[in-house]
Design a protein around this motif. Structure first.
Motif, PDB file in Angstrom:
ATOM      1  N   GLU A  92       0.839  -1.202   0.000  1.00 18.31           N
ATOM      2  CA  GLU A  92       0.000   0.000   0.000  1.00 18.31           C
ATOM      3  C   GLU A  92       0.865   1.240   0.000  1.00 18.31           C
ATOM      4  OE1 GLU A  92      -2.525   0.022   3.456  1.00 18.31           O
ATOM      5  OE2 GLU A  92      -0.859   0.309   4.823  1.00 18.31           O
ATOM      6  N   LEU A  93       0.280   2.330  -0.477  1.00 18.22           N
ATOM      7  CA  LEU A  93       0.894   3.646  -0.410  1.00 18.22           C
ATOM      8  C   LEU A  93       0.103   4.475   0.579  1.00 18.22           C
ATOM      9  CD1 LEU A  93       1.532   4.547  -4.164  1.00 18.22           C
ATOM     10  CD2 LEU A  93       3.203   3.781  -2.474  1.00 18.22           C
ATOM     11  N   ASN A  94       0.803   5.152   1.481  1.00 19.57           N
ATOM     12  CA  ASN A  94       0.156   6.008   2.464  1.00 19.57           C
ATOM     13  C   ASN A  94       0.703   7.417   2.343  1.00 19.57           C
ATOM     14  OD1 ASN A  94      -1.439   3.987   3.750  1.00 19.57           O
ATOM     15  ND2 ASN A  94       0.414   3.237   4.730  1.00 19.57           N
ATOM     16  N   LEU A  95      -0.185   8.366   2.099  1.00 19.76           N
ATOM     17  CA  LEU A  95       0.166   9.776   2.064  1.00 19.76           C
ATOM     18  C   LEU A  95      -0.149  10.321   3.451  1.00 19.76           C
ATOM     19  CD1 LEU A  95       1.183  12.049   0.212  1.00 19.76           C
ATOM     20  CD2 LEU A  95      -1.220  12.567  -0.277  1.00 19.76           C
ATOM     21  N   ILE A  96       0.879  10.660   4.202  1.00 19.81           N
ATOM     22  CA  ILE A  96       0.722  11.041   5.603  1.00 19.81           C
ATOM     23  C   ILE A  96       0.641  12.552   5.713  1.00 19.81           C
ATOM     24  CG2 ILE A  96       1.757  10.905   7.890  1.00 19.81           C
ATOM     25  CD1 ILE A  96       3.164   8.322   6.817  1.00 19.81           C
ATOM     26  N   SER A  97      -0.459  13.016   6.297  1.00 22.67           N
ATOM     27  CA  SER A  97      -0.695  14.439   6.485  1.00 22.67           C
ATOM     28  C   SER A  97      -0.046  14.883   7.789  1.00 22.67           C
ATOM     29  CB  SER A  97      -2.204  14.699   6.535  1.00 22.67           C
ATOM     30  OG  SER A  97      -2.454  16.049   6.851  1.00 22.67           O
ATOM     31  N   LEU A  98       0.832  15.885   7.687  1.00 23.51           N
ATOM     32  CA  LEU A  98       1.508  16.432   8.856  1.00 23.51           C
ATOM     33  C   LEU A  98       1.062  17.865   9.093  1.00 23.51           C
ATOM     34  CD1 LEU A  98       5.129  15.146   8.141  1.00 23.51           C
ATOM     35  CD2 LEU A  98       3.416  14.123   9.639  1.00 23.51           C
ATOM     36  N   GLU A  99       1.306  18.337  10.291  1.00 18.72           N
ATOM     37  CA  GLU A  99       0.975  19.709  10.634  1.00 18.72           C
ATOM     38  C   GLU A  99       1.714  20.662   9.703  1.00 18.72           C
ATOM     39  OE1 GLU A  99       1.207  22.139  14.721  1.00 18.72           O
ATOM     40  OE2 GLU A  99       0.799  19.998  14.916  1.00 18.72           O
ATOM     41  N   GLY A 100       1.063  21.740   9.310  1.00 24.49           N
ATOM     42  CA  GLY A 100       1.685  22.729   8.438  1.00 24.49           C
ATOM     43  C   GLY A 100       1.421  22.500   6.970  1.00 24.49           C
ATOM     44  N   GLY A 101       0.512  21.585   6.639  1.00 19.57           N
ATOM     45  CA  GLY A 101       0.163  21.354   5.242  1.00 19.57           C
ATOM     46  C   GLY A 101       1.220  20.603   4.462  1.00 19.57           C
ATOM     47  N   ILE A 102       1.971  19.749   5.139  1.00 18.50           N
ATOM     48  CA  ILE A 102       3.000  18.947   4.484  1.00 18.50           C
ATOM     49  C   ILE A 102       2.521  17.506   4.426  1.00 18.50           C
ATOM     50  CG2 ILE A 102       5.368  18.085   4.663  1.00 18.50           C
ATOM     51  CD1 ILE A 102       5.999  20.677   6.197  1.00 18.50           C
ATOM     52  N   TYR A 103       2.805  16.851   3.329  1.00 17.13           N
ATOM     53  CA  TYR A 103       2.441  15.450   3.144  1.00 17.13           C
ATOM     54  C   TYR A 103       3.698  14.661   2.802  1.00 17.13           C
ATOM     55  CZ  TYR A 103      -2.261  17.321   2.749  1.00 17.13           C
ATOM     56  OH  TYR A 103      -3.445  17.966   2.996  1.00 17.13           O
ATOM     57  N   LEU A 104       3.844  13.499   3.427  1.00 14.28           N
ATOM     58  CA  LEU A 104       4.950  12.593   3.130  1.00 14.28           C
ATOM     59  C   LEU A 104       4.373  11.265   2.682  1.00 14.28           C
ATOM     60  CD1 LEU A 104       7.285  13.276   6.193  1.00 14.28           C
ATOM     61  CD2 LEU A 104       7.405  14.290   3.909  1.00 14.28           C
TER      62      LEU A 104
END
Length: 106
Positions: free
Chosen positions: A17-29
């Motif tokens: 699976e691919l997971n797009l992780i939402s972080l504080e400050g509008g950043i995605y990893l």
């Protein structure tokens, strides 16, 4: 893992699976999961490759659109001071590679 390695693993069917992780400050990893282990997507310098938005991730990852992707928000209780330790799950939402922009309703 860099984008070239990610593409190779995807073509070989090794990505679970691919997971797009939402972080504080509008950043995605992005992390690719293979055999229960998380492998973050890195740039040419070995640093985590940030995405500006879900749309930006869709554009970059379009060649891998057959895999599908989850948008992951970590549990807010993990970040709050004084909250008791719970077994609460992170919010995981499947997202399509196609945007809903321009879609007709009705």
């Amino acid at each position: 893992m860099n984008f070239h390695e990610l593409t190779g693993h995807a073509k070989a069917g090794r990505i679970d699976e691919l997971n797009l992780i939402s972080l504080e400050g509008g950043i995605y990893l992005l992390e690719a999961r293979m055999h229960g282990a998380a492998h973050p997507l890195n740039d040419a310098h070995g640093q985590a490759l940030p995405f500006r938005s879900v749309e930006h991730a869709r554009e970059v990852l379009h060649p891998l659109s057959d895999l599908g992707m989850n948008l992951v928000h970590w549990s807010v209780h993990d970040e709050m001071c004084g909250m008791k330790d719970t077994a609460e799950e992170d919010l995981r939402i499947p997202i399509a590679f196609r945007s809903s922009r321009g879609a007709r309703v009705g």
